[in-house]
Scaffold this active site. Structure first.
Site, PDB file in Angstrom:
ATOM      1  N   TYR A 104      37.635 -70.674   2.280  1.00  0.00           N
ATOM      2  CA  TYR A 104      38.487 -71.152   3.380  1.00  0.00           C
ATOM      3  C   TYR A 104      37.836 -72.345   4.062  1.00  0.00           C
ATOM      4  O   TYR A 104      36.605 -72.396   4.206  1.00  0.00           O
ATOM      5  CB  TYR A 104      38.661 -70.064   4.441  1.00  0.00           C
ATOM      6  CG  TYR A 104      39.585 -68.944   4.064  1.00  0.00           C
ATOM      7  CD1 TYR A 104      40.936 -68.970   4.414  1.00  0.00           C
ATOM      8  CD2 TYR A 104      39.106 -67.843   3.367  1.00  0.00           C
ATOM      9  CE1 TYR A 104      41.773 -67.925   4.076  1.00  0.00           C
ATOM     10  CE2 TYR A 104      39.942 -66.796   3.027  1.00  0.00           C
ATOM     11  CZ  TYR A 104      41.275 -66.841   3.383  1.00  0.00           C
ATOM     12  OH  TYR A 104      42.109 -65.807   3.048  1.00  0.00           O
ATOM     13  N   TYR A 143      37.646 -63.879  -3.573  1.00  0.00           N
ATOM     14  CA  TYR A 143      36.346 -64.146  -2.941  1.00  0.00           C
ATOM     15  C   TYR A 143      35.694 -62.837  -2.504  1.00  0.00           C
ATOM     16  O   TYR A 143      36.375 -61.846  -2.211  1.00  0.00           O
ATOM     17  CB  TYR A 143      36.493 -65.112  -1.759  1.00  0.00           C
ATOM     18  CG  TYR A 143      37.436 -64.681  -0.664  1.00  0.00           C
ATOM     19  CD1 TYR A 143      37.008 -63.842   0.362  1.00  0.00           C
ATOM     20  CD2 TYR A 143      38.745 -65.120  -0.644  1.00  0.00           C
ATOM     21  CE1 TYR A 143      37.876 -63.448   1.379  1.00  0.00           C
ATOM     22  CE2 TYR A 143      39.622 -64.730   0.360  1.00  0.00           C
ATOM     23  CZ  TYR A 143      39.175 -63.902   1.367  1.00  0.00           C
ATOM     24  OH  TYR A 143      40.029 -63.517   2.358  1.00  0.00           O
ATOM     25  N   ARG A 153      38.137 -59.690  -2.352  1.00  0.00           N
ATOM     26  CA  ARG A 153      39.561 -59.730  -1.995  1.00  0.00           C
ATOM     27  C   ARG A 153      40.370 -60.231  -3.176  1.00  0.00           C
ATOM     28  O   ARG A 153      40.019 -61.240  -3.803  1.00  0.00           O
ATOM     29  CB  ARG A 153      39.825 -60.687  -0.826  1.00  0.00           C
ATOM     30  CG  ARG A 153      39.356 -60.324   0.566  1.00  0.00           C
ATOM     31  CD  ARG A 153      39.862 -59.021   1.156  1.00  0.00           C
ATOM     32  NE  ARG A 153      41.204 -58.557   0.866  1.00  0.00           N
ATOM     33  CZ  ARG A 153      42.322 -58.970   1.455  1.00  0.00           C
ATOM     34  NH1 ARG A 153      42.306 -59.881   2.390  1.00  0.00           N
ATOM     35  NH2 ARG A 153      43.491 -58.452   1.143  1.00  0.00           N
ATOM     36  N   HIS A 156      45.256 -64.020  -2.469  1.00  0.00           N
ATOM     37  CA  HIS A 156      46.325 -63.759  -1.499  1.00  0.00           C
ATOM     38  C   HIS A 156      46.589 -64.977  -0.627  1.00  0.00           C
ATOM     39  O   HIS A 156      45.723 -65.837  -0.468  1.00  0.00           O
ATOM     40  CB  HIS A 156      45.981 -62.559  -0.618  1.00  0.00           C
ATOM     41  CG  HIS A 156      44.766 -62.772   0.240  1.00  0.00           C
ATOM     42  ND1 HIS A 156      43.493 -62.594  -0.236  1.00  0.00           N
ATOM     43  CD2 HIS A 156      44.626 -63.166   1.530  1.00  0.00           C
ATOM     44  CE1 HIS A 156      42.620 -62.864   0.729  1.00  0.00           C
ATOM     45  NE2 HIS A 156      43.279 -63.224   1.810  1.00  0.00           N
ATOM     46  N   HIS A 158      48.092 -65.776   3.295  1.00  0.00           N
ATOM     47  CA  HIS A 158      48.477 -65.201   4.583  1.00  0.00           C
ATOM     48  C   HIS A 158      49.771 -65.850   5.082  1.00  0.00           C
ATOM     49  O   HIS A 158      49.925 -67.079   5.009  1.00  0.00           O
ATOM     50  CB  HIS A 158      47.391 -65.466   5.632  1.00  0.00           C
ATOM     51  CG  HIS A 158      46.090 -64.802   5.349  1.00  0.00           C
ATOM     52  ND1 HIS A 158      45.754 -63.575   5.863  1.00  0.00           N
ATOM     53  CD2 HIS A 158      45.023 -65.199   4.608  1.00  0.00           C
ATOM     54  CE1 HIS A 158      44.528 -63.239   5.463  1.00  0.00           C
ATOM     55  NE2 HIS A 158      44.059 -64.216   4.703  1.00  0.00           N
TER      56      HIS A 158
END
Lengths: 233, 191
Positions: A104, A143, A153, A156, A158
């Protein structure tokens, strides 16, 4: 309440219980008391409609700062509707995700994977009059996270949605079909009902796929519907 | 057509800031907004009393007349073109947030009741798999005694919903801390 219909109660098993021990961060953050049930009033059946001018390019996350992002381009499209299949028109959808390497653009993301100078991971889109939306992005990478030994995770995206009322506000995550990490993820599996959980997984859609450009995934977002009978004052 | 099935909630996670926390969404009032300016400052704490920095508070409230800027509110009260009732505030590294708004008027409640002035809050954070919903009420309001939501709460927990005056703050300033868990756990509502 001037005859307006309230919103239906949410079915048990659809939303995750706040205290979900497998997701370690809930231990100190999930309230211990059950929430106090109140009758819906104008406070809940009205709701924010943020006045944001969304530029068309905000729905294209594949380019940023003058260049093309690395990774597999994808198209994500669907509808925002309520439980009665009514379109939620002109609704704001806010989007954020990791880049193709699973990183991110955020100061607290310490994962040792490269940032992409041409990927912000942030987007916004409005639904049209039929509740339909479409955005383009890069397929996010998986990640690692610190929840448990060797925790990863699943891929995905959000999504944050303002429906028609305070009662319909929803923040969720969209997953990808066939991801082997889904079975191991405490956040995905916090949803008790298997059928409800499966609604968080987008469907590959050849019809949405743009030849020579990008695969398409369909993801509908369903918000609470109105109770069958209007509230009586 | 078969009914559509609700989409489950998932946590906002720790990395929502760049997407959701934006300066323009913190601006609830303009110079021309009608009503008494108030400031509500608070912190968000976890069950150990530690600050929750990766949290976000959203406000939804009526205008100074007690009308929501929304088509479902059909009261014959004035709408204020300079007030829309929504604000979003990211917590800082100490879990602090600061809401600058106007004091809302009273709005109707269920079955011909009148609700005391309040702000509706959604709180999102890493570790919260769904938002939690609460309200901020004001101290010394006569309508607090008959407010339906306050009266749905056990008397010994009601104080968690009522802001306190901030003696050090300028003007009409209040404090409202949010305890997700622990001895002083804030009351959250199932709406």
């Amino acid at each position: 309440m001037d005859g307006s219909a309230r919103y239906r109660r949410e079915p048990i098993g659809t939303h995750p219980p706040l205290a979900s021990p497998a997701y370690a961060s809930t231990a100190k953050r999930a309230p211990r008391f059950a929430p106090v049930r109140i009758e819906q009033s104008l406070s809940e059946i009205t709701g924010p409609r943020p006045r944001i001018a969304v530029a068309p390019e905000e729905a294209d996350l594949t380019r940023w700062e003058g260049g093309a992002a690395m990774g597999e381009r994808i198209i994500v499209a669907g509808r925002v509707l309520d439980e009665d299949n009514r379109a939620i028109a002109h609704a704001l959808i806010e989007i954020w995700q990791a880049n193709a390497a699973g990183r991110y653009r955020h100061e607290n993301d310490r994962h040792d994977a490269p940032l992409d100078p041409h990927f912000s991971g942030v987007g916004r889109v409005l639904t049209d009059a039929n509740g339909a939306y479409r955005f383009m992005t890069i397929k996010p990478g998986a990640y690692p996270w610190g929840n448990h030994h060797n925790a990863w995770r699943p891929q995905h995206i959000h999504l944050s949605v303002f429906g028609p009322a305070f009662a319909t506000r929803l923040v969720t995550q969209m997953y990808f079909p066939g991801d082997p990490l889904l079975a191991l993820d405490p956040i995905f599996n916090s949803v008790p009902d298997a059928a409800a959980r499966s609604r968080l997984v987008a469907a590959f859609d050849l019809g949405l796929t743009q030849p020579g450009y990008a695969l398409g995934y369909r993801f509908d977002i369903v918000l609470r519907g109105r109770a069958a009978t209007p509230a009586v004052n | 057509m078969a009914p559509a099935r609700l989409t489950p909630s998932q946590t906002v996670g720790p990395f929502f800031g760049p997407a959701l926390v934006r300066a323009e969404l913190e601006q609830m009032v303009e110079a021309e907004t009608r009503g008494a300016r108030i400031t509500i400052a608070g912190r968000i704490f976890d069950g150990d009393g530690a600050a929750v920095p990766d949290a976000m508070v959203e406000v939804w409230q009526a205008n100074a007349e007690g009308r929501y800027d929304h088509p479902e509110d059909r009261q014959e009260k004035l709408l204020d073109p300079h007030f829309h009732g929504f604000g979003r505030f990211g917590a800082d590294r100490d879990g602090r947030f600061r809401i600058v708004t106007i004091k809302p008027g009273a709005v109707p409640g269920p079955r011909m009741t009148l609700q005391a002035p309040h702000l509706n809050l959604s709180i999102f954070a890493r570790g919260l798999l769904n938002r939690v919903v609460t309200r901020i009420y004001f101290p010394g309001e006569p309508l607090n005694r008959t407010d339906p939501a306050l009266n749905a709460v056990p008397a010994d927990r009601r104080a968690t919903l009522i802001a306190t005056r901030d003696p050090s703050g300028a003007g009409d300033s209040y404090l409202f801390d949010i305890f997700l868990q622990g001895d002083r756990e804030t009351v959250f509502f199932d709406i």
